[in-house]
Design an enzyme around this catalytic site. Sequence first.
Site, short mmCIF file in Angstrom:
data_model
loop_
_atom_site.label_atom_id
_atom_site.label_comp_id
_atom_site.label_asym_id
_atom_site.label_seq_id
_atom_site.Cartn_x
_atom_site.Cartn_y
_atom_site.Cartn_z
N HIS A 122 -1.03 -0.49 -7.36
CA HIS A 122 -0.60 -1.50 -8.33
C HIS A 122 -1.81 -2.28 -8.86
O HIS A 122 -2.03 -2.37 -10.07
CB HIS A 122 0.40 -2.45 -7.66
N GLU A 123 -2.58 -2.83 -7.95
CA GLU A 123 -3.73 -3.65 -8.38
C GLU A 123 -4.79 -2.80 -9.06
O GLU A 123 -5.48 -3.26 -9.97
CB GLU A 123 -4.32 -4.43 -7.20
ZN LIG Z 1 0.92 -7.05 -10.95
#
Ligand SMILES: [Zn+2]
Length: 684
Positions: A475-476
């Site tokens: 995600h990051e």
């Molecule tokens: Zn996010």
Amino acid sequence: MPSTNAVDLAAHPLTAWRGPLGLPDFAHIGDGDFSAVFDAALKAHEAEIDAISSNKATPSIENTLAALELGGEALDHVSSIFWCRAGAYTNETIQALERDISPKMSRHFSAISMNEKLFARIDDLYQRRESLNLDPETLRVLEKTWKGFVRSGAKLDADGKTRLAKINEELSSLGTTFGQNVLADERDWALFLDEADLAGLPDFVKSSMAEAAEMRGRKGRYAVTLSRSIYEPFTTFSERRDLREIAYRAFTMRGQNGGASDNTSVVRDMLKLRAEKAKLLGYASFAALKLDDTMAKTPKAVHALLDPVWERALEKAAADQKELERLAAEAGSNEKFAAWDWRFYQEKLRAEKFAFDEAELKPYLQLDRVIDACFDVATRLFGITFEEKKGIAAWHPDARVFAIKNADGSERGLFLADYFARPSKRSGAWMSALKSGYKLGHGSKPVIYNIMNFAKPPAGEPALLSVDEAKTLFHEFGHALHGMLTDVTWPSVSGTSVSRDFVELPSQLYEHWLTVPAVLEKHALHVKTGKPMPKALLDKMLATRTFGAGFATVEFTASALMDMAYHARPDAPEEPLRFEAETLSTLHMPDTIAMRHRTPHFGHVFAGEGYSAGYYSYMWSEVLDADAFAAFEETGDPFNPALAERLRKNIYAAGGSKDPEELYTAFRGKMPSPAAMMVKRGLV
Ligand SMILES: [Zn+2]
């Protein structure tokens, strides 16, 4: 005698970045340096703004818009290092500085947005925009800049400006009060139990309850508190129906218990002020004001998403409830099924249907291999490669530095990552930029970083991740790619500078590649045997993802709809809580499910402006990522090159250079539909 004037911004390591690879020379930065450098950089920026606004020459893109965008470089540099340190590697000196610097910065930027001479020059350009022959990105930046000033009240007369400032001030203090009231209710309420009351609770719940009791001076007992991390597992596992009911009632009444911490009048006042603010700025409602610069744009578009999802979720929840009622009857309960029974029987059903242990997965998810997987997917989709540069000092010895190369071998920028938890780091995971990428002026190559909080293994042992942690890493890294792949001219539309309902698309979309079989086969290798994760284990893990979707979707969507109901009307309800009850009844909200956030403790919406008229954006982003990944699935190739190139060009490289709707349509050929999200959630 040292004074702020003594700081040479052109030479100081905080502002002149002359370390290896063009990074700041971290080894020569002292905590004591920040304060004086900040003061000097603020002064320098003020002087630049002054020069732009008092320029006698006719406003031009060059002497006004570009000068404004390129100004404040020293301030950007010192700020980006400071906020990185404040989040990832803080100490008492940094914390004290934070309290000092935050209000200084907010005064500085609000003075710029209230600068009448500056706005007059922007307005002059804006009024002539059709005749200036601007390229689309420059035109958009000009329009966004002008709108930003207008939304801050630049076009109001003196009385209007004074009133707006007063409203903003009151809203900000009411928001703080709201948050503190919820905290007070959460702090003051606890239900103390003894060993005999703990039937059904797993050890991890018991130990956090024991710790919570000890913190409240009742060592040896067990406390149910209103923190979600105790309340949710307690009502999920406790066999004691009477105690679940007590906890449920206390949890849903936070902020509505009368006395000093009651939020009822705070909400009423905030809704009134928000409606007045919208009117003052010329909008039909507060939602119209907030949504104006988003992808959704209007309350109508938000409802076009939420309404069909709501209908489907209600049906799913009703069907799920029947199954849970059957389970309850089998377990010998003859009480009417209630809201405090839902989590409990849902957990029983989950255990019955999907017996599997997360711990089985961990040995297959080694941190270094999951990082490789992130890089590998980026190479296959976008052609960029990563090379670790060892021995280069960053803000902390754990932070690693990677050079990013384009497919043709040219330099793209830098990626830094700091993966392990430590007491000096705040919790959570995030992406940010030391420097953003853009082409204006001399141009700038992006320097992007990720911060994680994984447990550090003993020396010599590999770090292993849970599935959730591996997902967080993807995600990051998706946010990081948004920063690294940016290909825009103007700094203010670089990378993640996009609207709130669009910014999670690159990150949530990237998560999908973690569970692509080809990626797992190559990178999810057992730490001891080196063998790839068995298919059966992967299938079990994927199957649990849609469980309980009816409940989760109803509790979320009810809150999102309530947020819109409050803010899409031109005025404010006299009695917000009566309005809440009436709205829920119109929606046919089941009485066996509570909203995820009821009004008196809905912090996203009332403890500050953050997600006011914006709680929907979590689901909006989910619609986008599910629909975008479905585009790859439809081709049968998760790395389809033509599609990957459209994705790079229109989403990851485009920043905020175009309207998000236009960008998404250019990638997908059409606007997203909620269909793929509903499949992903298991609603169809
Ligand atoms: Zn996010």
